[in-house]
Every structure is written in C-alpha cells, then in structure tokens.
Design a protein around this motif. Structure first.
Motif, PDB file in Angstrom:
ATOM      1  N   GLN A 102     -34.711  -8.126  -1.512  1.00  0.00           N
ATOM      2  CA  GLN A 102     -34.094  -7.285  -2.539  1.00  0.00           C
ATOM      3  C   GLN A 102     -32.809  -7.912  -3.081  1.00  0.00           C
ATOM      4  OE1 GLN A 102     -33.662  -3.341  -1.115  1.00  0.00           O
ATOM      5  NE2 GLN A 102     -32.909  -2.527  -3.053  1.00  0.00           N
ATOM      6  N   LYS A 103     -31.953  -8.327  -2.141  1.00  0.00           N
ATOM      7  CA  LYS A 103     -30.728  -9.007  -2.560  1.00  0.00           C
ATOM      8  C   LYS A 103     -30.950 -10.503  -2.407  1.00  0.00           C
ATOM      9  CE  LYS A 103     -27.149  -5.585  -1.689  1.00  0.00           C
ATOM     10  NZ  LYS A 103     -27.050  -4.984  -0.340  1.00  0.00           N
ATOM     11  N   THR A 105     -30.687 -14.212  -1.267  1.00  0.00           N
ATOM     12  CA  THR A 105     -30.301 -14.708   0.058  1.00  0.00           C
ATOM     13  C   THR A 105     -30.097 -16.214   0.002  1.00  0.00           C
ATOM     14  OG1 THR A 105     -32.642 -14.881   0.565  1.00  0.00           O
ATOM     15  CG2 THR A 105     -31.513 -12.922   1.374  1.00  0.00           C
ATOM     16  N   GLY A 160     -25.952 -13.606  -9.688  1.00  0.00           N
ATOM     17  CA  GLY A 160     -26.964 -12.898  -8.909  1.00  0.00           C
ATOM     18  C   GLY A 160     -28.383 -13.191  -9.386  1.00  0.00           C
ATOM     19  N   GLN A 164     -31.347 -15.196  -7.396  1.00  0.00           N
ATOM     20  CA  GLN A 164     -32.661 -14.639  -7.101  1.00  0.00           C
ATOM     21  C   GLN A 164     -33.761 -15.616  -7.544  1.00  0.00           C
ATOM     22  OE1 GLN A 164     -33.702 -12.914  -4.933  1.00  0.00           O
ATOM     23  NE2 GLN A 164     -33.973 -10.786  -5.467  1.00  0.00           N
ATOM     24  N   SER A 186     -33.961  -5.070  -8.266  1.00  0.00           N
ATOM     25  CA  SER A 186     -33.166  -3.841  -8.231  1.00  0.00           C
ATOM     26  C   SER A 186     -31.673  -4.115  -8.286  1.00  0.00           C
ATOM     27  CB  SER A 186     -33.515  -3.010  -7.004  1.00  0.00           C
ATOM     28  OG  SER A 186     -33.127  -3.704  -5.857  1.00  0.00           O
ATOM     29  N   ALA A 187     -31.256  -5.350  -7.967  1.00  0.00           N
ATOM     30  CA  ALA A 187     -29.821  -5.649  -8.025  1.00  0.00           C
ATOM     31  C   ALA A 187     -29.471  -6.467  -9.268  1.00  0.00           C
ATOM     32  CB  ALA A 187     -29.400  -6.403  -6.758  1.00  0.00           C
TER      33      ALA A 187
ATOM     34  N   THR B 166     -29.835 -10.485   6.538  1.00  0.00           N
ATOM     35  CA  THR B 166     -30.824 -10.878   5.523  1.00  0.00           C
ATOM     36  C   THR B 166     -30.894 -12.397   5.390  1.00  0.00           C
ATOM     37  OG1 THR B 166     -29.095 -10.570   3.865  1.00  0.00           O
ATOM     38  CG2 THR B 166     -30.658  -8.789   4.122  1.00  0.00           C
TER      39      THR B 166
END
Ligand SMILES: Nc1ncnc2c1ncn2[C@@H]1O[C@H](COP(=O)(O)OP(=O)(O)OP(=O)(O)O)[C@@H](O)[C@H]1O
Ligand SMILES: [Mg+2]
Lengths: 261, 280
Positions: A102-103, A105, A160, A164, A186-187, B166
């Motif tokens: 989701q976030k 990494t 961001g 991703q 979503s982020a 994560t």
C-alpha cells in the motif's frame, strides 16, 4: 450460496476451500474461500474494510509466515502444488509471486540497487546484464525517463508516486508470474494513480495480477474479474463487466450501489 | 487579589524558579568547562605526547604511556564489545522480538547499564585478575566491554525496531532469506542510529576509572602488551591529581582536558549523525 463463475481461459491459481486464522483469533478470519484466478488477467478484490482482502492477498505469497501462530487451512493451488502446505519453498514461491504494498517500500539504497536487489538475490552478477535488466524494468514501470540521470541517488529522494513505480519496477525486474497489489494507489495523487493503473493494464498480457482496491471505479477500470468479499467470505466472483452492471448476489448489489461499506 | 491575579502570580513564581534552576545547572557545566580549559590548555605541551611518565622534577615527562594505553584499552574493548552488542541487539529486535527470553535479556541489560561500574571492576578482578595473579590490560578490556555491551545492545535493539516492518516485508516478498533482509535492508535503514549508539558507548567507557583501577591498574612506562598492567588516562589522572607535586597535578589537568575533549567530540559526532539522518 456464493456465486463463483467458472473461468473459460487458463487458470494461474485455484483457491479451494481455503480458510485462514490469525494467531489468537477465536474463529477463522477467512472462511472457506474457493475461487479461480485467471492467468494473465487482472482480478480485483473489493469489499468493505476488514472483510479480509489483505489477508487473502498475503496468503498467496505466504506473507503471514513472517509472524508466528497464523494458520492456513484448505488449498491454494499454484503450479500444481498446494502452496499453503508447510513444506512449500517460500523463497522460490515469493520469487514467482511478487507483491506491491500500500505504501511505497523503497529500500534505503540507490535507485539502481533497489531494482537490482531481487536479481542479485537470485545470483545475477554480470554488470551489463544487470544494467540492461534494471533499465528494462524501469522502462516497463514507466519511470525510466524520470530517473535515468540519477540511478545512483538514494531512492528515498523520489516522490511517493515515483517510489511506488520504483517498487513495481523492482517487483517486475525478477519476472514474476503473479503480482499482488494491495491498494497500491491509496496513498497517491490522481495523476500517479492513473499512471499505476495504466501500468497494471499493460502488465496484464504477461503477468497474472491480483489487486485489492477500495475504489470501485478503479476495479471497474483495470480488472477482468472482480471478487467481492464480506466478513471473511467470498460472496461473488464475476466478470468485472457483469459484476458492476448485473451482480448475481443481492449483497454485491447493495455494496456497489453504496448501501454499506 | 482576584483568582486570575493569583494564577498569574503563581505562574511567575514557577517560571522564575525553574529558570533559576536551569541556569544553575548550565552555570555549573560552564564552570567545569572553564576550569578544565583554563588549567588544561596551560598544561598541554608537546612533551606530553612524546615522553612517558617520570618522577617529579624531570623535564622529560609526559603522558604518552597513558594516551596509548587508553587508546588500546578502549580500542580493543570496542572491537570486542561492538560486534557482541550489535549481534545481541539484532537477536532481540529480529528474532527474540516480544518473547519472554528477549524481555528478560532487555531487563538484565537495563540493570547492567545502571550497575555501578566499580562493581563490574571488582567482578573482573575476581574472575580474571585473581586467577592470573596480576593486573593486566586484558582485564581492563573485559571490564570496559562489559560496560559497553548493554548500551550498544539496547540502542541497536531500539534502532532496528524503528525500521518499518513493511520494509522487511518488501524484502521478504522479493524472496530474500532472513539474514539477507537483516544485513542488507534493516541494518542499512538503522545505520545512523546504531552508529550513534556505538559512539555513545565508546564515549561512556572512555571516562571509566573505577573498573580500571581493579583491572588494568597503571604503568608509568609505555607498554603495548595487554598481558601486563597498562596505563590509562583516567587512572593516571587520578594518581597525578591526588599527588602532592605541582608538575604532576598539572599533568593531571592535561589528561583531564584531553579526555574531556575526546568524549565531548564523540558525543557531538553522535548527535550530528542523528541530526543529519533526521534532516533528510
Ligand atoms: N495481524 C492481524 N492479527 C489479527 N487479526 C488481524 C490481523 N490483521 C487483520 N486482522 C483481522 O482480520 C480481518 C481482515 O482484515 P484485513 O486486513 O484482511 O481486511 P481488509 O479487507 O484488507 O481491510 P481494509 O480494506 O481496511 O484494508 C479483520 O477483522 C482484521 O481485524
Ligand atoms: Mg487491507
């Protein structure tokens, strides 16, 4: 009770009476899920918060094994094996089934080293081949033009959305057969979101994709099949076109028309 | 007096008192630094670095044996203590996690951190010095390492736990085995914090005197053999400062000055590394 359509094309994975229980949970968090995952197609998982989408997704690459006490029951069949059996070789499994979180990494290393990470793990040392495959992965993830001048810079300096796409590049660099996406946008802002969605659609020709999303428009835009989950159960698996127009289950109908969730 | 006036008055009194006590604290710090610099700078000269200890009255007398002994003792203690501390911290954060054993180790290490260092000195005296029959550099090294390990262990544990899970998951998801996840991803993410812990650990043991009195003792001459007693800045400082001879007392100030500057730089360096990390 649940409506699960059969898939005419080849299947990459078959989930069979699969249940999952988190450590300490009194009853299963996923209950008797059965569904096929079409090969080289996009399957979206939707459903209200807490229904078990992430839990199911993380079962495909046995992410739950990182924490003690979780239990798998039933079958997830991939390449003819039940991969939730304890004898499964997890390293090999995770090379074939990649994951995007989701976030973003990004590892605390350079952009190049981030992309090369998975290939180096597999023992690829040849410098030119490594550089070629890093470039190809970055191109495939539509981020090459933005980073080609600064491959040696720290990956945490990227935005961001760029991070991703970097993570997607890192995952596709090892040429997995299956990619798992857990709410990958979503982020992110709308433009980055569009970029990722476009990528998912381009990748579908050669990779099997399972994507969890809270955004029903996103599911409708990118997926071929959609699974609707509710309270740990799969309520309906249908062609995305059908699901959003004429869902088979009343619960699905209520959810996609916004009656709850 | 109205309620509001009363409250404002109380507020002023509390503010005044707390400012005063802060000033007193800072005042003492600067007083110490001032005395140290005033006496220390004066006592420092080239001879200190080239000559070994000599009886009072000799021109050619210095702290060379203590400077080198100090570096040897702290250096070898670092070589022994840092890997052990980091490995133990890694065990706690990455393997033991919340298990009972890990929690017990954390508690014991907290207790060790607050144990008086003289107790650790007498422990090493009992298990190494007595059986060997004489003081030795090795005994000093062991005492310093024992003091250093819990500090490094706890900072490593804390700093590794700050690395988001994560990030670990992402590395596992690419098919990395656990030891590679730790060495290639977790350590990298926690590099600055762990390094700071190491520097603070070194700074802490550099100022220890009591445990060395029992272990490495002292030597007026330069000696590189850890099997023999060995001079250190702290013990030398203690001996010189408490002696009746003015030259020796001056040399004690020089030792105090050098030692304080060394420890101060380690502390500032540690803080700078953390600041730089946060700034990014
Ligand atoms: N680590 C965990 N330990 C125990 N229970 C958990 C854990 N993670 C999730 N659960 C529980 O499992 C159920 C399913 O959670 P899951 O995260 O899969 O939902 P989700 O559909 O992904 O929700 P969301 O849309 O909010 O991400 C929830 O009831 C949740 O409380
Ligand atoms: Mg989720």
């Amino acid at each position: 009770m649940a409506t699960v359509i059969d898939i005419p094309s080849e299947k990459a994975i078959e989930v069979n009476n699969f249940s999952f229980t988190y450590a300490g949970a009194s009853s299963p968090n996923l209950k008797n899920i059965s569904m096929p995952i079409a090969k080289n197609a996009v399957t979206a998982l939707i459903g209200p918060s807490g229904c078990g989408k992430t839990t199911l997704l993380r079962s495909f690459n046995r992410m739950h094994d990182l924490y003690p006490g979780n239990r798998y029951d039933g079958k997830i069949v991939f390449e003819g094996r039940n991969i939730v059996e304890s004898k499964e070789d997890l390293i090999n499994l995770r090379i074939k089934i990649g994951m995007i979180f989701q976030k973003p990494t990004a590892f605390p290393m350079s952009i190049f080293d981030n992309i090369a990470y998975g290939m180096r793990l597999q023992g690829l040392k040849n410098k030119t081949e490594l550089a070629d495959r890093v470039e190809k992965a970055l191109r495939d993830a539509a981020i090459w033009d933005e980073v080609k001048e600064r491959l040696r810079h720290d990956a945490n300096g990227l935005s961001g959305g760029q991070q991703q796409r970097l993570c997607i590049a890192r995952a596709i660099a090892v040429e997995p057969d299956v990619l798992l996406f857990d709410e990958p946008t979503s982020a992110l802002d709308p433009i980055s979101t569009r970029g990722i969605e476009k990528l998912v659609m381009e990748l579908r020709d050669r990779v099997t994709i399972i994507i969890v999303t809270h955004n029903m428009q996103q599911a409708a835009r990118v997926s071929d099949y959609t699974g609707f989950m509710y309270l740990g159960e799969l309520i309906e698996l249908n062609k995305t076109d059908e699901m959003f127009v004429t869902p088979a289950e009343k619960l699905t109908q209520e959810y996609i028309s916004g009656k709850f969730g | 007096m109205t309620a509001i006036e009363k409250r404002l008055l109380v507020n002023k009194i509390v503010l005044g008192l707390s400012s005063l006590s802060a000033l007193i604290g800072i005042g003492f710090l600067f007083w110490i630094l001032y005395v140290l610099v005033a006496n220390g700078i004066d006592a420092i000269n080239w001879n200190i670095f080239v000559f070994e200890g000599a009886p009072p009255g000799y021109e050619e007398s210095g702290l060379r044996q203590a400077l080198i002994g100090q570096l040897l003792l702290v250096g070898v203690a670092t070589v022994v203590g840092v890997p052990l501390g980091i490995l133990a911290g890694t065990y706690l954060s990455e393997y033991g996690q919340k298990s009972k054993l890990a929690e017990i180790i954390r508690d014991i290490s907290d207790i060790m951190m607050s144990a008086p260092s003289i107790v650790i000195g007498s422990f090493v005296y009992a298990i190494i010095v007595l059986p060997m029959g004489h003081f030795s550099g090795w005994a000093g090294v062991v005492a310093l390492a024992i003091i250093m390990i819990p500090i490094i262990l706890r900072t490593t544990d804390d700093m590794l736990q700050l690395v988001p899970s994560t990030l670990r998951e992402a590395a596992f998801a690419l098919g990395a085995p656990k030891y590679k996840v730790i060495m290639q991803v977790v350590y990298r993410g926690a590099k600055a914090g762990v390094l700071t812990g190491v520097l603070l650990g070194i700074a802490r043991v550099s100022g220890e005197t009591a445990p060395l009195l029992f272990t490495s003792f002292n030597d007026n001459f330069l000696n590189y053999d850890l099997n023999e007693p060995m001079a250190s800045l702290t013990v030398t400082m203690f001996n010189y400062a408490t002696s009746p001879y003015e030259e020796w007392q001056k040399m004690g100030w020089a030792a105090a000055f050098i030692l304080s500057m060394f420890i101060l730089s380690l502390n500032i360096l540690g803080r700078l590394i953390l600041l730089k990390k946060k700034g990014r």
